[in-house]
Design an enzyme around this catalytic site. Structure first.
Site, PDB file in Angstrom:
ATOM      1  N   HIS A  85      51.524  47.025  27.071  1.00  0.00           N
ATOM      2  CA  HIS A  85      50.580  46.909  28.181  1.00  0.00           C
ATOM      3  C   HIS A  85      49.226  46.404  27.693  1.00  0.00           C
ATOM      4  CE1 HIS A  85      52.843  49.754  31.141  1.00  0.00           C
ATOM      5  NE2 HIS A  85      53.198  48.504  31.285  1.00  0.00           N
ATOM      6  N   HIS A 125      53.700  57.449  33.889  1.00  0.00           N
ATOM      7  CA  HIS A 125      53.075  58.512  33.100  1.00  0.00           C
ATOM      8  C   HIS A 125      53.628  59.872  33.512  1.00  0.00           C
ATOM      9  CE1 HIS A 125      49.972  55.773  31.469  1.00  0.00           C
ATOM     10  NE2 HIS A 125      50.067  55.191  32.656  1.00  0.00           N
ATOM     11  N   ASP A 149      32.715  37.531  27.972  1.00  0.00           N
ATOM     12  CA  ASP A 149      32.381  36.655  29.098  1.00  0.00           C
ATOM     13  C   ASP A 149      32.744  35.234  28.700  1.00  0.00           C
ATOM     14  OD1 ASP A 149      31.429  35.380  31.296  1.00  0.00           O
ATOM     15  OD2 ASP A 149      29.358  36.012  31.104  1.00  0.00           O
ATOM     16  N   ASP A 186      49.392  62.008  26.256  1.00  0.00           N
ATOM     17  CA  ASP A 186      48.985  61.231  27.429  1.00  0.00           C
ATOM     18  C   ASP A 186      48.549  62.171  28.546  1.00  0.00           C
ATOM     19  OD1 ASP A 186      48.720  59.444  29.493  1.00  0.00           O
ATOM     20  OD2 ASP A 186      50.855  59.008  29.679  1.00  0.00           O
TER      21      ASP A 186
END
Length: 748
Positions: A267, A561, A636, A387
């Site tokens: 992820h 999760h 940026d 987690d």
């Protein structure tokens, strides 16, 4: 009984056929007979004297004594039964065990005699054979051989296990209570042996008190490695910022110690910042097959693939990191090939779960390796890093197959319409179920979104996504099929402004126009902070006449999760001495800490850290000992770190109040004003509708400038400051606003 009495030298037997000793003849000199009996050697009817047998290896002396007592009772109760073979005799036959019969058991002999290690009482019970066993890793074997063995500590451990049931403090003997109420069960939550060893330092550089940007450093002695390197998406108070990554300063300062980086899954919040780190330091990367495939795609974009060493690992494999070692453990998540970590260190074993849930019916890859977590818990876990994203949600997380069942029903309802499904690009399990339902209903699949295309192509190449030939079509070929035969898979489930679904909703997509014949499914839950964006997209889709299905209406999304009961399960299996909640905002970490305390982990053994904290443990204690340089770095465009707090402040100022530019030209020798001052306004007011106020502002600026020049002021910074102050006071008096004022003075 008369026929069984002793006659002469015949052997006497009783009514059961057992031999009995002959009765002594009656004699008047009883004392003499007693004396001779004491001096007489043992007859064949009496058992010879033998030394007490030693317990077998792995059995405590107390347990072995109880076992012998039980055997003796069984023999007394059933005299016809054959005497069972003694446990120590069976052990001698199988293992060649030699007794020290004729040698005294003293200290001198004990030096040469290797006594068996004592274990708990459960070793006496015969355990049925298991279909398979778990082998220790090479690192575990070498690590356990190097651990010092203490007979005293082992005896204390056995004593504590025998005293698990202790009297209640408030129980009185005269109290009328059931026998089971007299004792309370004392739970021992950790098998970790509290012995001071080489300190381990755990340093979170991201992922605490926030969602995303996960990164943690483990340091022991002169060795260091990193777990994950993710990114986070900018908040609403970061205008113009594209991405947020961790601050790598501490890693750069200690690059000589870094042995590698370990990735738990693919992820973005765990791999998104990896390319920016590898631009600064060149270290090997260890991850599972699919995760490495996704990392390769990112490194290609940054031209780093050729110079980075990528290593594919598998669950149950162990990688050495200097004096530490990392073992990979399979877990369930919303992406395949996710792993947790068992980190073997000199201070003890630390378990890092990564992102996980317990799914007993996964789409691919098998269920989470709970057996390995339990095995490590039996061996002793120093700390658990778990987690905490769903720590507020009770119960269990639903299986991914529940979404597949919902898709079957929704595909049936969408008959005659085009189906558009927005989901996370990395959720390969869900994409697989969408493709399966498209094949079942004879539909073709088109894919929109760059990230979605990259993930699907990588998963297909590596075999994690099964797609029949001809099901996925190009965008150009989509118009060749009727709308009711098409399924569109797209990004934009979070309402991102530039995503494909948002552009469709705003009627800005060049290939897709939303009509009442569209059936749209948003298969995701809004990330905290994105609710407004998702709501805006849903409203625009509904205005176009489409039917929209989102998470709160049907079971079109399940989390990746673990919820509360699954978190408790991992805690109970691992039985850690210390607990460190990770992955979540502070409210999630606090709730996870409360769950750990509810199952018996003392509050003093739970630490909620912050980014940059140095959490140190020596095997007996865990505490925060310092702070390192940490924080966030803003990306940026191609600029990394060049947008700081001052730039963000100016951007927010411009966004809120606008800009006024003051321009004037001055002759350097005479100090005469040649032109201006002129006023340019952007984002403040429309000049043509506020000419009176602008003309008054020019008069104030001219008088201020003439006053400075008449006073002989030639410091341009001082003149700019005077112009800014005078104009700011006037603007605020008229509008109650504070636009940014930028004076520009040109000298000729």
């Amino acid at each position: 009984m008369s026929e069984n009495q002793n006659k002469g030298n015949d052997i006497a037997v009783n009514e059961y056929g057992e031999r009995i000793a002959p009765k002594p003849e009656k004699s008047e000199n009883t004392a003499r007979n007693n004396a001779s009996a004491n001096n007489r050697s043992y007859s064949r009817y009496q058992k010879p004297f033998r030394r007490p047998a030693l317990p077998p290896k792995g059995v405590s002396a107390a347990a072995f004594g109880r076992q012998q007592a039980e055997n003796a009772n069984n023999n007394n109760n059933n005299v016809n039964a054959e005497a069972p073979e003694k446990p120590h005799q069976e052990y001698q036959q199988q293992n060649g065990y030699r007794s020290y019969r004729n040698k005294p058991y003293n200290k001198n002999y004990n030096k040469n005699y290797k006594a068996p290690r004592q274990q708990n009482d459960a070793a006496v019970t015969e355990i049925p054979a298991q279909p398979f066993t778990f082998e220790k890793t090479a690192f575990e074997k070498s690590y356990e051989q190097s651990k010092p063995y203490s007979r005293k500590n082992q005896e204390i451990k056995n004593y504590n296990q025998e005293r698990r049931y202790q009297p209640r403090n408030n129980y009185r003997d005269d109290q009328q209570a059931a026998p089971e109420e007299k004792y309370q069960h004392v739970v021992y939550h950790s098998n970790h042996r509290a012995v001071k060893r080489t300190p381990l330092r755990i340093i979170p550089l991201g992922g605490l008190n926030e969602i995303g940007k996960n990164m943690t450093v483990f340091e022991c002695g002169n060795d260091m490695f990193i777990v994950d390197c993710g990114l986070a998406f900018p908040d609403s108070d970061m205008p113009g910022v594209d991405l947020v990554i961790p601050d790598f300063t501490y890693v750069e300062q200690n690059i000589d110690k870094v042995r590698g980086i370990v990735i738990t899954h693919g992820h973005e919040d765990h791999i998104g910042g990896l390319a920016y780190l590898l631009k600064k330091v060149n270290i090997p990367v260890y991850a599972t097959r699919l995760t490495i495939g996704l990392i390769e795609g990112k490194l290609k974009e940054h031209n780093l693939l050729s110079q980075t060493k990528l290593n594919v690992v598998t669950p149950r494999q162990t990688v050495k990191m200097g004096c530490m070692a990392v073992e990979f453990i399979h877990v369930n998540h919303s992406i395949p090939d996710a792993v947790g970590l068992a980190i073997h260190t000199p201070a003890g074993i630390v378990i890092h779960t990564g992102d996980f849930k317990v799914d007993f019916t996964p789409i691919e890859g098998g269920i989470i390796d709970l057996a390995r977590f339990g095995e490590l818990g039996n061996r002793g876990v120093l700390a658990l890093m778990s987690d905490s994203t769903n720590a507020e949600k009770p119960g269990h997380t639903a299986s991914e197959r529940k979404v597949g069942s919902s898709f079957e029903n929704l595909f049936a309802k969408a008959e005659g319409k085009r189906i558009i499904i927005a989901t996370f690009a990395s959720n390969i399990h869900r994409i697989q179920q969408i493709i399966n339902n498209a094949v079942r209903t004879d539909r073709k699949v088109a894919v929109f979104g760059r990230s979605m295309l990259n993930v699907i192509s990588t998963a297909m190449d590596l075999g994690y996504l099964s797609v029949p030939e001809g099901v996925i079509i190009d965008l150009e070929a989509m118009n060749k099929y009727p709308p009711e035969k098409i399924v569109l898979i797209t990004t934009g489930s979070q309402g991102e402004p530039m995503s494909a679904l948002t552009r469709m909703a705003m009627n800005e997509h060049r290939s897709v126009t939303i009509t009442p014949m569209d059936y749209i499914i948003i298969s995701a839950t809004p990330i905290p902070g994105n609710e407004k964006y998702v709501t805006r997209v849903v409203n625009e889709l509904l205005k176009a006449g489409a039917e929209v299905i989102y998470e709160s209406m049907y079971d079109v999304h399940v989390s990746g999760h673990a919820c509360q009961e699954e978190l408790k399960l991992i805690m109970a299996l691992t039985r850690p001495r210390f607990f460190i909640p990770v992955h979540g905002e502070y409210k999630h970490l606090k709730k996870s800490a409360g769950l750990a305390n509810s199952i018996g982990i003392p509050e003093s053994n739970i630490i909620i850290g912050s980014i940059g904290d140095v959490i140190e443990t020596d095997g007996t204690d865990l505490r925060i000992t310092g702070k390192v340089t940490a924080g966030r770095v803003l990306v940026d465009g191609l600029g990394v770190g060049d947008v700081g707090s001052i730039v963000l402040r100016d951007r927010k100022h411009l966004a809120e109040d606008g800009l006024i530019v003051v321009v004037a030209t001055i002759e350097s020798e005479s100090g005469t004003i040649l032109a201006g001052p002129d006023i340019l306004s952007r984002g403040f007011v429309y000049v043509r509708e506020s000419e009176e106020m602008m003309e008054a502002a020019r008069d104030i600026l001219r008088k201020t400038l003439e006053s400075c020049l008449a006073g002989g002021v030639r410091d341009w910074n001082g003149i700019k400051s005077s112009l800014r102050d005078s104009l700011s006071d006037y603007i605020y008096m008229k509008t109650k606003r504070n636009p940014m004022i930028l004076p520009i003075i040109e000298e000729i």
